[in-house]
Enzyme design. Structure first.
Site, PDB file in Angstrom:
ATOM      1  N   ARG A  23      46.481  49.136  66.038  1.00  0.00           N
ATOM      2  CA  ARG A  23      45.977  49.030  67.413  1.00  0.00           C
ATOM      3  C   ARG A  23      46.636  47.859  68.152  1.00  0.00           C
ATOM      4  O   ARG A  23      47.532  48.040  68.954  1.00  0.00           O
ATOM      5  CB  ARG A  23      44.445  48.895  67.373  1.00  0.00           C
ATOM      6  CG  ARG A  23      43.767  49.107  68.708  1.00  0.00           C
ATOM      7  CD  ARG A  23      43.802  47.938  69.648  1.00  0.00           C
ATOM      8  NE  ARG A  23      43.266  46.701  69.069  1.00  0.00           N
ATOM      9  CZ  ARG A  23      43.350  45.516  69.666  1.00  0.00           C
ATOM     10  NH1 ARG A  23      43.940  45.401  70.847  1.00  0.00           N
ATOM     11  NH2 ARG A  23      42.877  44.424  69.090  1.00  0.00           N
ATOM     12  N   ASP A  24      46.255  46.633  67.838  1.00  0.00           N
ATOM     13  CA  ASP A  24      46.821  45.477  68.558  1.00  0.00           C
ATOM     14  C   ASP A  24      48.334  45.416  68.317  1.00  0.00           C
ATOM     15  O   ASP A  24      49.114  45.125  69.225  1.00  0.00           O
ATOM     16  CB  ASP A  24      46.146  44.184  68.060  1.00  0.00           C
ATOM     17  CG  ASP A  24      46.267  43.034  69.042  1.00  0.00           C
ATOM     18  OD1 ASP A  24      47.219  43.000  69.822  1.00  0.00           O
ATOM     19  OD2 ASP A  24      45.401  42.133  69.012  1.00  0.00           O
TER      20      ASP A  24
ATOM     21  N   HIS B 118      40.427  35.807  65.264  1.00  0.00           N
ATOM     22  CA  HIS B 118      41.563  36.675  65.648  1.00  0.00           C
ATOM     23  C   HIS B 118      42.617  35.774  66.308  1.00  0.00           C
ATOM     24  O   HIS B 118      42.452  35.359  67.464  1.00  0.00           O
ATOM     25  CB  HIS B 118      41.012  37.733  66.614  1.00  0.00           C
ATOM     26  CG  HIS B 118      41.993  38.695  67.198  1.00  0.00           C
ATOM     27  ND1 HIS B 118      41.984  40.044  66.900  1.00  0.00           N
ATOM     28  CD2 HIS B 118      42.993  38.539  68.111  1.00  0.00           C
ATOM     29  CE1 HIS B 118      42.929  40.664  67.606  1.00  0.00           C
ATOM     30  NE2 HIS B 118      43.553  39.763  68.352  1.00  0.00           N
TER      31      HIS B 118
ATOM     32  N   HIS C 117      46.460  35.036  67.599  1.00  0.00           N
ATOM     33  CA  HIS C 117      47.849  35.423  67.890  1.00  0.00           C
ATOM     34  C   HIS C 117      48.724  34.233  67.535  1.00  0.00           C
ATOM     35  O   HIS C 117      48.271  33.086  67.515  1.00  0.00           O
ATOM     36  CB  HIS C 117      47.974  35.841  69.360  1.00  0.00           C
ATOM     37  CG  HIS C 117      47.410  37.222  69.586  1.00  0.00           C
ATOM     38  ND1 HIS C 117      48.190  38.343  69.619  1.00  0.00           N
ATOM     39  CD2 HIS C 117      46.132  37.655  69.719  1.00  0.00           C
ATOM     40  CE1 HIS C 117      47.424  39.417  69.788  1.00  0.00           C
ATOM     41  NE2 HIS C 117      46.158  39.019  69.848  1.00  0.00           N
TER      42      HIS C 117
ATOM     43  N   CYS D 108      48.480  41.489  73.729  1.00  0.00           N
ATOM     44  CA  CYS D 108      47.828  42.263  74.778  1.00  0.00           C
ATOM     45  C   CYS D 108      48.786  42.396  75.956  1.00  0.00           C
ATOM     46  O   CYS D 108      49.250  41.392  76.494  1.00  0.00           O
ATOM     47  CB  CYS D 108      46.536  41.565  75.211  1.00  0.00           C
ATOM     48  SG  CYS D 108      45.737  42.429  76.555  1.00  0.00           S
TER      49      CYS D 108
ATOM     50  N   ASN E 148      50.136  39.155  66.682  1.00  0.00           N
ATOM     51  CA  ASN E 148      49.078  38.567  65.854  1.00  0.00           C
ATOM     52  C   ASN E 148      49.721  37.871  64.670  1.00  0.00           C
ATOM     53  O   ASN E 148      50.874  38.121  64.319  1.00  0.00           O
ATOM     54  CB  ASN E 148      48.188  39.676  65.288  1.00  0.00           C
ATOM     55  CG  ASN E 148      47.372  40.355  66.346  1.00  0.00           C
ATOM     56  OD1 ASN E 148      47.864  41.215  67.064  1.00  0.00           O
ATOM     57  ND2 ASN E 148      46.128  39.981  66.455  1.00  0.00           N
TER      58      ASN E 148
END
Ligand code: HMG
Ligand code: MG
Length: 298
Positions: free
Chosen positions: A16-17, A206, A208, A239, A248
């Protein structure tokens, strides 16, 4: 004395990310292969796709096919920002839904076209219904430390947003350094505050890795008692609506650091790298994590 857990849970966000910010549209079958090979590497929790507008994030347009065809192993999260996305996810029998809101209004507006307050007003009744139906709700808190548009975020503002979600009954908070700007002192401090103030929710960090501080931030967060971390195989991601956001922290690098410190993750680094080797031909970006480079030199 260091405060280290025996075990850490990694939530893989690569499909996803990781993929949402990639340049080429990757065929659905390759995404499924990627997910399945990560499952084979020992990943037990994963964000597999997002139910967002295909006009905003074309890479996630195949969300329905991903959910319908994925092997249902472990806990699989789908992201959804609004009623449309959440209803689609529920119609496909998703059991774990991740909503996402930014502490910063400007970021939230750019990301989901609503202010933070508007997002909370939209999500409040929906989350209450999800909890009544027994769905696991993960709330992703963006710009918890810094916003690319508004600058530094007050920890009290992040805490206040987290508390609103906890009061709604969410199961997990994934608290994000969206643009990889936080330093280890800030990470320790915010996660200590959240741990103390919100003891009854799963807390996940989370990070990055824009400024290569993510591993240091993870180490600092461990000291604050955090034992759940989001990471993305290959360090892919970011994002698209956060100026300057890059990938990430790489799953294989996090796993290496933790396992070297005697902390179990249950994840096989070689198998993660093998899954990346199969994905690489479909990416424009070069995978450049430390562990992947070493894997290639073998
Ligand atoms: P909008 O344009 O304000 O929405 O976008 P709208 O309600 O006016 O609808 C516009 C069109 O989108 C309509 O279709 C809707 O049906 C459709 P049309 O009539 O034009 O054909 N639509 C949808 N389609 C599929 N799924 C949906 C959906 N909702 C509306 N859920 C919207 C609002 C929220 C849709 C848009 O802004 C959007 O999709 N944003 C997604 C942004 C995104 O995916 N960002 C990345 C994920 S968050 C992240 O990466 C951060 C995180 O990793 C933590 C961190 O690091 O900080 C989690
Ligand atoms: Mg992210």
């Amino acid at each position: 004395m260091l405060n280290l857990p025996n075990q850490v849970t990694i939530i893989e966000v690569g499909p996803r990310d990781g993929l949402q910010n990639t340049q080429h549209i990757i065929p659905t079958i390759q995404k499924l292969n990627f997910i399945h090979s990560l499952q084979d590497a020992g990943i037990k929790e994963m964000e597999i796709t997002s139910f967002v507008s295909p006009k905003w994030v074309p890479q996630m347009a195949d969300h329905t096919d991903i959910v319908m065809n994925v092997n249902k192993i472990g806990k699989q999260y789908v992201l959804a920002p609004n009623e449309i996305g959440i209803q689609k996810a529920l119609s496909l029998n998703s059991k774990a839904i991740a909503v996402f809101v930014g502490v910063s209004n400007t970021f939230n507006k750019k990301n989901i076209n609503q202010t933070t307050l508007e997002s909370m007003n939209t999500l409040t009744p929906i989350i209450k219904d999800l909890k009544k139906e027994g769905v696991f709700v993960r709330a992703c808190i963006s710009t918890a430390f810094y916003c690319p548009y508004e600058g530094g975020i007050f920890p009290e503002d992040t805490l206040a947003l987290c508390r609103q979600f906890v009061d709604l009954g969410v199961d997990e908070l994934s608290v994000a350094d969206t643009i990889g700007m936080a330093n280890p002192v800030e990470s320790y401090s915010l996660f200590s505050l959240l741990k103390q103030e919100l003891p009854n929710v799963l807390l996940t960090a989370h990070f990055h890795d824009t400024r290569q501080m993510a591993l240091a931030n993870i180490f600092a967060s461990l000291q604050a008692g955090i034992n759940r971390f989001d990471s993305s195989a290959g360090g892919l991601g970011g994002c698209p609506f956060a100026k300057g956001a890059t990938g990430n922290v790489a799953t294989e690098d996090v796993v290496f650091m933790l396992e070297q410190m005697g902390i179990q993750t249950g994840i096989d680094i070689q198998k993660v790298c093998k899954s990346l080797k199969h994905l690489q031909p479909f990416l424009k970006e070069e995978i450049s994590s430390a562990q992947y480079k070493l894997y290639q030199q073998r």
